[in-house]
Design a protein around this motif. Structure first.
Motif, PDB file in Angstrom:
ATOM      1  N   PHE A   1     -18.625  54.452  67.584  1.00  0.00           N
ATOM      2  CA  PHE A   1     -19.210  55.738  68.800  1.00  0.00           C
ATOM      3  C   PHE A   1     -18.459  55.707  69.987  1.00  0.00           C
ATOM      4  O   PHE A   1     -17.850  54.157  70.120  1.00  0.00           O
ATOM      5  CB  PHE A   1     -20.321  55.562  69.019  1.00  0.00           C
ATOM      6  N   THR A   2     -18.130  56.272  70.666  1.00  0.00           N
ATOM      7  CA  THR A   2     -17.256  56.274  71.843  1.00  0.00           C
ATOM      8  C   THR A   2     -18.208  56.661  73.091  1.00  0.00           C
ATOM      9  O   THR A   2     -19.303  56.178  73.014  1.00  0.00           O
ATOM     10  CB  THR A   2     -16.389  58.235  72.101  1.00  0.00           C
ATOM     11  N   ALA A   3     -17.751  55.949  74.269  1.00  0.00           N
ATOM     12  CA  ALA A   3     -17.892  55.688  75.427  1.00  0.00           C
ATOM     13  C   ALA A   3     -19.111  56.603  76.203  1.00  0.00           C
ATOM     14  O   ALA A   3     -19.316  56.756  76.333  1.00  0.00           O
ATOM     15  CB  ALA A   3     -16.917  55.326  76.318  1.00  0.00           C
ATOM     16  N   ALA A   4     -18.427  58.162  76.061  1.00  0.00           N
ATOM     17  CA  ALA A   4     -18.637  59.119  76.102  1.00  0.00           C
ATOM     18  C   ALA A   4     -20.396  59.644  75.674  1.00  0.00           C
ATOM     19  O   ALA A   4     -20.657  59.762  76.135  1.00  0.00           O
ATOM     20  CB  ALA A   4     -18.134  60.854  76.036  1.00  0.00           C
ATOM     21  N   GLU A   5     -20.843  59.027  73.855  1.00  0.00           N
ATOM     22  CA  GLU A   5     -21.364  59.358  73.719  1.00  0.00           C
ATOM     23  C   GLU A   5     -22.633  58.254  74.020  1.00  0.00           C
ATOM     24  O   GLU A   5     -23.861  58.553  74.512  1.00  0.00           O
ATOM     25  CB  GLU A   5     -21.117  58.801  72.223  1.00  0.00           C
TER      26      GLU A   5
END
Length: 516
Positions: free
Chosen positions: A55-59
């Motif tokens: 997962f990305t930090a934005a998610e």
């Protein structure tokens, strides 16, 4: 809810002294809630390649910002309000933790801890089964689970068990009820037919899931083996304690079941039971989470296929560690023939299943006559009790807008619950009783409120449009377009009885055709 539980325990401490029973209760409840624990569950995981999911930090930040700030904190004590307020600052750190957990197919033990707060199911508690276990788990882990859940859902085949109506987009209890009723009414439209409906009750269905068996089913559905190992680790080695007031039980390590406070648990249960399907064409097994109904369509008094289906379901339950609660399992027979015969009872594990004339099916009262007087009487009584609160609020000087909002939330929601499934077959007397409640509320609020007939028409049309757009919906095939010359028109379903003519799908088709 947590504040309510706290007030209950505070009241108990003030009103009655602490006894030895109060001190022993948490431990007894902890062992009772874990009574389905299977010590034979393998804790070793098969060696597989690392999980490619990340997962990305934005998610992660987006998920943190969606947290309900009123939710109670879990055993780690981290409040949801803080997680939401500091989402951007915390996202980077927890993104690394989540991705490392997926990479190693291991969940930190601190994320798996659960505190069970027992809530009484009724006023007078006489046995341990009268307590409902409410699990408090880490808010951070719930966010992690939500991300994993979205990924699992996106990878599942669209055709997976079309008769499981829970935890899927464009599915609801309305759909489950309407599908069941349409199946019944279409069959009863034929000669020398009747329907047997078996409403199954499981004993603590979520708590009986065997993780090793679940993982095998997940791999069969095409999930990444490394992610399956992560799910296995998530469900095993879970520390659990029970808290009653200030008394806390000693911890138990559980390796069976899916906790009823976790985001992933409902989805995992529906995947665990995805292979519980009817084996005979004349039967249907309709599910909404753990609410399971076996519908047997009987012709010429031949019940062989139906009885074989019930027997096969019992075998499936034994193979999958699910326990049928025969005492709470009920059967209803719908038979409109003039010359009725005696219907032999159904036996499960040597016990006769009780036959009932009425049953509360997914929130609505369904009867063996398929009329709705029992249901409308029940919801009218419930709605009239709420009118008292509406009158009190008017005396306190609330604005008409606020009163209308209160009506829509607390009274209309009762009157219009699953309305598309049952309102079409209501008698004129039933409809007048329902509309009287609306008129009473209208006098109190001082503003115009929508008539239930208009609400029914609007919802029927809206639901029909959604079903038409969803090719995987089990009822999509009922909406058959006519030739291109008559664009927007749908083929009417033949019906010989008024019951079928006034059912949801036929009314919906008439509405669609009238709009064009």
């Amino acid at each position: 809810m947590w504040q309510g539980l706290q007030s209950i325990t505070d009241y108990r401490k003030k009103s009655s002294p602490v006894t030895d029973q109060d001190v022993l209760l948490p431990g007894r409840l902890n062992n009772f809630f874990a009574r389905f624990e299977d010590n034979t569950v393998p804790l070793t995981r098969p060696a597989t390649k690392t999980c490619g999911l990340s997962f990305t930090a934005a998610e992660v930040s987006k998920t943190f910002k969606r947290v309900n700030p009123r939710k109670a904190a879990g055993p780690d004590g981290i409040p949801s309000r803080a997680l939401r307020a500091c989402a951007d600052q915390l996202a980077g750190v927890f993104t690394d933790i989540f991705n490392q957990s997926l990479y190693q197919s291991a969940v930190p033990t601190c994320f798996k801890r659960a505190t069970i707060v027992p809530v009484p199911k009724k006023a007078k508690v006489s046995e341990l089964n009268d307590y409902r276990p409410v699990a408090l788990t880490s808010v951070i882990m719930k966010c992690f689970e939500r991300l994993v859940k979205d990924h699992i859902t996106s990878t599942l085949p669209d055709t997976l068990d079309p008769l499981q109506f829970a935890y899927r987009p464009n599915r609801s209890t309305d759909d489950a009820i309407s599908t069941t009723l349409h199946t019944d009414l279409t069959h009863l439209d034929k000669r020398n037919t009747y329907v047997r409906m078996l409403f199954i009750d499981y004993s603590s269905a979520f708590n009986t899931i065997v993780p090793s068996k679940l993982v095998i089913k997940l791999e069969t559905l095409g999930l990444d083996p490394a992610l399956c190992n992560w799910v296995l680790d998530f469900l095993t080695g879970r520390p659990q304690v029970v808290r009653v007031g200030n008394n806390i039980s000693s911890p138990l390590i559980l390796n069976t079941g899916a906790p009823q406070g976790c985001v992933l648990s409902p989805l995992l249960y529906s995947l665990f039971t995805h292979d519980c399907v009817a084996t005979h064409a004349s039967n249907s097994i309709i599910k909404f989470a753990d609410d399971t109904t076996v519908v047997g369509l009987i012709t010429n008094n031949n019940e062989t296929a139906y009885r074989e289906e019930v027997r096969a379901l019992g075998v499936w339950c034994q193979e999958n560690n699910l326990t049928l609660n025969v005492n709470k399992t009920k059967e209803m027979i719908v038979d409109f023939r003039k010359q009725q015969r005696e219907h032999p009872p159904i036996h499960i594990d040597g016990t006769v299943v009780e036959r009932v004339a009425s049953f509360k099916f997914l929130g609505i009262h369904i009867t063996d006559k398929l009329n709705w007087s029992t249901h409308t009487d029940s919801i009218v009584k419930k709605a009239q009790q709420r009118l008292f609160n509406l009158r009190r609020l008017k005396k306190f000087g609330l604005s008409p807008k606020a009163l209308t909002n209160f009506y829509r939330c607390t009274i209309e929601s009762i009157l219009a619950g699953c309305i598309t499934a049952w309102y079409g077959n209501c008698t004129a007397l039933n409809r007048k009783a329902l509309q009287r409640v609306v008129r009473s509320a209208q006098r109190i609020t001082g503003g115009k409120l929508p008539a239930l007939q208009d609400t029914y028409t609007t919802r029927c049309h809206r639901k029909a449009i959604k079903i038409i757009k969803d090719i995987n919906h089990p009822s999509h095939c009922l909406f058959t377009p006519l030739s291109s010359r008559r664009r927007g028109q749908y083929r009417c379903i033949k019906a010989g009885t008024e019951r079928l003519k006034n059912s949801f799908y036929l009314n919906a088709i008439r509405l669609l055709n009238s709009h064009h």
